[in-house]
Design an enzyme around this catalytic site. Structure first.
Site, PDB file in Angstrom:
ATOM      1  N   LYS A  18       0.710  -1.503   0.051  1.00 38.24           N
ATOM      2  CA  LYS A  18       0.273   0.458   0.041  1.00 38.24           C
ATOM      3  C   LYS A  18       0.949   1.568  -0.629  1.00 38.24           C
ATOM      4  O   LYS A  18       0.632   2.009  -0.702  1.00 38.24           O
ATOM      5  CB  LYS A  18      -0.680   0.023   1.223  1.00 38.24           C
ATOM      6  CG  LYS A  18      -1.821  -0.913   1.267  1.00 38.24           C
ATOM      7  CD  LYS A  18      -2.348  -1.362   2.270  1.00 38.24           C
ATOM      8  CE  LYS A  18      -2.299  -1.485   3.261  1.00 38.24           C
ATOM      9  NZ  LYS A  18      -2.019  -2.851   4.020  1.00 38.24           N
ATOM     10  N   ARG A  93     -10.098   0.230   8.565  1.00 39.69           N
ATOM     11  CA  ARG A  93      -9.459  -0.787   9.245  1.00 39.69           C
ATOM     12  C   ARG A  93     -11.031  -1.473  10.008  1.00 39.69           C
ATOM     13  O   ARG A  93     -10.527  -2.683  10.049  1.00 39.69           O
ATOM     14  CB  ARG A  93      -8.482  -0.500   9.482  1.00 39.69           C
ATOM     15  CG  ARG A  93      -7.602  -0.816   9.439  1.00 39.69           C
ATOM     16  CD  ARG A  93      -6.125  -1.102  10.532  1.00 39.69           C
ATOM     17  NE  ARG A  93      -5.122  -1.847   9.645  1.00 39.69           N
ATOM     18  CZ  ARG A  93      -3.753  -1.801   8.959  1.00 39.69           C
ATOM     19  NH1 ARG A  93      -4.196   0.282   9.297  1.00 39.69           N
ATOM     20  NH2 ARG A  93      -2.694  -2.042   8.634  1.00 39.69           N
ATOM     21  N   ARG A 132      10.630  -8.507   5.531  1.00 37.85           N
ATOM     22  CA  ARG A 132      10.892  -7.049   5.086  1.00 37.85           C
ATOM     23  C   ARG A 132      11.994  -6.783   5.944  1.00 37.85           C
ATOM     24  O   ARG A 132      12.063  -6.862   6.837  1.00 37.85           O
ATOM     25  CB  ARG A 132       9.427  -6.152   5.349  1.00 37.85           C
ATOM     26  CG  ARG A 132       9.961  -5.099   5.150  1.00 37.85           C
ATOM     27  CD  ARG A 132       8.201  -4.849   5.024  1.00 37.85           C
ATOM     28  NE  ARG A 132       7.688  -4.483   6.150  1.00 37.85           N
ATOM     29  CZ  ARG A 132       6.235  -3.999   5.643  1.00 37.85           C
ATOM     30  NH1 ARG A 132       6.115  -3.885   4.807  1.00 37.85           N
ATOM     31  NH2 ARG A 132       5.926  -3.919   6.737  1.00 37.85           N
ATOM     32  N   ARG A 165      11.083  -4.357  11.145  1.00 32.75           N
ATOM     33  CA  ARG A 165      10.163  -3.749  12.003  1.00 32.75           C
ATOM     34  C   ARG A 165       9.475  -5.400  12.862  1.00 32.75           C
ATOM     35  O   ARG A 165       9.399  -5.622  13.197  1.00 32.75           O
ATOM     36  CB  ARG A 165       8.781  -3.586  11.401  1.00 32.75           C
ATOM     37  CG  ARG A 165       8.145  -1.693  10.622  1.00 32.75           C
ATOM     38  CD  ARG A 165       7.940  -1.746   9.321  1.00 32.75           C
ATOM     39  NE  ARG A 165       5.958  -1.999  10.094  1.00 32.75           N
ATOM     40  CZ  ARG A 165       5.229  -2.351   9.310  1.00 32.75           C
ATOM     41  NH1 ARG A 165       5.272  -1.188   8.086  1.00 32.75           N
ATOM     42  NH2 ARG A 165       3.863  -2.733   9.478  1.00 32.75           N
ATOM     43  N   ARG A 176      -1.553  -9.380  12.610  1.00 35.48           N
ATOM     44  CA  ARG A 176      -2.273  -8.853  11.184  1.00 35.48           C
ATOM     45  C   ARG A 176      -2.652  -9.596  10.235  1.00 35.48           C
ATOM     46  O   ARG A 176      -3.528  -8.642  10.411  1.00 35.48           O
ATOM     47  CB  ARG A 176      -0.438  -8.210  10.814  1.00 35.48           C
ATOM     48  CG  ARG A 176       0.173  -6.940  11.904  1.00 35.48           C
ATOM     49  CD  ARG A 176       1.356  -6.690  11.530  1.00 35.48           C
ATOM     50  NE  ARG A 176       1.544  -5.727  10.625  1.00 35.48           N
ATOM     51  CZ  ARG A 176       2.066  -5.946   9.614  1.00 35.48           C
ATOM     52  NH1 ARG A 176       3.334  -7.275  10.108  1.00 35.48           N
ATOM     53  NH2 ARG A 176       2.700  -5.490   7.897  1.00 35.48           N
TER      54      ARG A 176
HETATM   55  P1  ADP Z   1       0.197  -3.101   7.903  1.00 36.23           P
HETATM   56  O1  ADP Z   1      -1.530  -2.508   7.042  1.00 36.23           O
HETATM   57  O2  ADP Z   1       1.252  -3.277   7.044  1.00 36.23           O
HETATM   58  O3  ADP Z   1      -0.015  -4.094   8.682  1.00 36.23           O
HETATM   59  P2  ADP Z   1       0.424  -0.081   8.900  1.00 36.23           P
HETATM   60  O4  ADP Z   1       1.301   0.274   8.521  1.00 36.23           O
HETATM   61  O5  ADP Z   1      -0.341  -0.117   7.469  1.00 36.23           O
HETATM   62  O6  ADP Z   1       0.902  -1.830   8.531  1.00 36.23           O
HETATM   63  O7  ADP Z   1      -0.092  -0.339  10.219  1.00 36.23           O
HETATM   64  C1  ADP Z   1       0.762  -0.441  11.741  1.00 36.23           C
HETATM   65  C2  ADP Z   1       0.064  -0.337  12.309  1.00 36.23           C
HETATM   66  O8  ADP Z   1      -0.300   0.370  12.461  1.00 36.23           O
HETATM   67  C3  ADP Z   1      -1.371  -1.289  12.594  1.00 36.23           C
HETATM   68  O9  ADP Z   1      -0.301  -2.924  12.691  1.00 36.23           O
HETATM   69  C4  ADP Z   1      -2.283  -0.751  13.986  1.00 36.23           C
HETATM   70  O10 ADP Z   1      -1.553  -1.757  15.238  1.00 36.23           O
HETATM   71  C5  ADP Z   1      -1.620   0.128  13.838  1.00 36.23           C
HETATM   72  N1  ADP Z   1      -2.859   1.476  12.491  1.00 36.23           N
HETATM   73  C6  ADP Z   1      -2.584   2.260  11.456  1.00 36.23           C
HETATM   74  N2  ADP Z   1      -3.924   2.632  10.987  1.00 36.23           N
HETATM   75  C7  ADP Z   1      -4.673   1.346  11.782  1.00 36.23           C
HETATM   76  C8  ADP Z   1      -6.127   2.407  12.286  1.00 36.23           C
HETATM   77  N3  ADP Z   1      -6.552   2.538  10.701  1.00 36.23           N
HETATM   78  N4  ADP Z   1      -7.525   1.793  13.225  1.00 36.23           N
HETATM   79  C9  ADP Z   1      -5.957   0.857  13.942  1.00 36.23           C
HETATM   80  N5  ADP Z   1      -4.806   0.421  14.553  1.00 36.23           N
HETATM   81  C10 ADP Z   1      -3.822   1.324  12.994  1.00 36.23           C
END
Ligand code: ADP
Length: 224
Positions: A18, A93, A132, A165, A176
């Site tokens: 993304k 989300r 990664r 990470r 996740r």
């Molecule tokens: P990925 O989609 O690869 O898991 P992201 O960088 O998008 O990684 O998100 C990393 C973390 O940030 C998520 O696992 C969550 O803990 C938190 N996060 C990001 N966006 C949201 C959201 N909209 N609602 C709740 N938690 C979020």
């Protein structure tokens, strides 16, 4: 008429690319892009009050509370320049976040243009996330895969460190993916009745995937 300033939501399992796509799409349209994951990681790195609250949740691969995320997006949208479109990567989300976003966008009179899902198999997602690494301390941070020997060698030669990470460790990856299936995948059903959803294959060269997304946003391919 070509799309001028689209309002895009980018979905997909962790590892679908993304953020990579977001960086390519801002070259195509005048967009402000927000990755909520990146924003939260920066809060953690800077040791802010928000960062302290979310650090453990992030490391476990669980979701930050809806209310906190909705507040962040409310403030972000209020500051969005009127002459720009937007791209959200990582928000909403959950269905609750999507409902809140609907309300905020209606108030701001900024209707969604497209909801793009990047499609990736679980095995491919696990392979990408598990391998990664971030090349850190050698200029701008670069995301590389441990199987990419040339990229690994380049990073080390430049004095960089390969860091992982915390949420790319195995337990967090499992969380996740599970959270994505349970909470985020249903959002396609939430947006489908409005005719906004498109599914794009997330395997291939980043530029090719970006072209697929652009074609979908411009309505050149039939929706599933
Ligand atoms: P990925 O989609 O690869 O898991 P992201 O960088 O998008 O990684 O998100 C990393 C973390 O940030 C998520 O696992 C969550 O803990 C938190 N996060 C990001 N966006 C949201 C959201 N909209 N609602 C709740 N938690 C979020």
């Amino acid at each position: 008429m070509p799309i001028q300033r689209p309002h895009i939501l980018l979905f997909g399992p962790p590892g679908a690319g993304k953020s990579t796509q977001s960086a390519l799409l801002v070259r195509k349209w005048p967009l402000v892009a927000l990755s909520t994951g990146k924003l939260l990681r920066e809060e953690v790195a800077q040791g802010t009050a928000i960062g302290a609250q979310v650090r453990d949740t992030l490391a476990r691969g669980q979701l930050v509370p809806d209310d906190m995320m909705i507040d962040i997006i409310r403030i972000w949208l209020a500051q969005l320049p009127p002459d720009k479109g937007f791209l959200l990567d990582g928000f909403p989300r959950t269905v609750r976040q999507a409902q809140a976003l609907d309300g905020l966008l209606a108030e701001a009179k900024r209707p969604l243009t497209a909801v793009i899902k990047l499609n990736l198999s679980v095995s491919e997602a696990v392979a990408r996330l598990g391998g990664r690494r971030i090349c850190y301390g050698a200029g701008p941070e670069e995301i590389i895969h441990i199987n990419d020997e040339a990229a690994v060698a380049r990073c080390i030669q430049r004095g960089g460190l390969l860091v992982q990470r915390p949420d790319d460790l195995p337990n967090a990856i499992v969380n996740r993916l599970a959270v994505h299936d349970a909470e985020t995948e249903p959002l396609m059903d939430f947006y489908r009745p409005a005719g906004l959803t498109h599914v794009v294959d997330a395997v291939g060269a980043p530029e090719d995937i970006a072209r697929r997304i652009i074609a979908a946003v411009e309505g050149m391919v039939p929706r599933p």
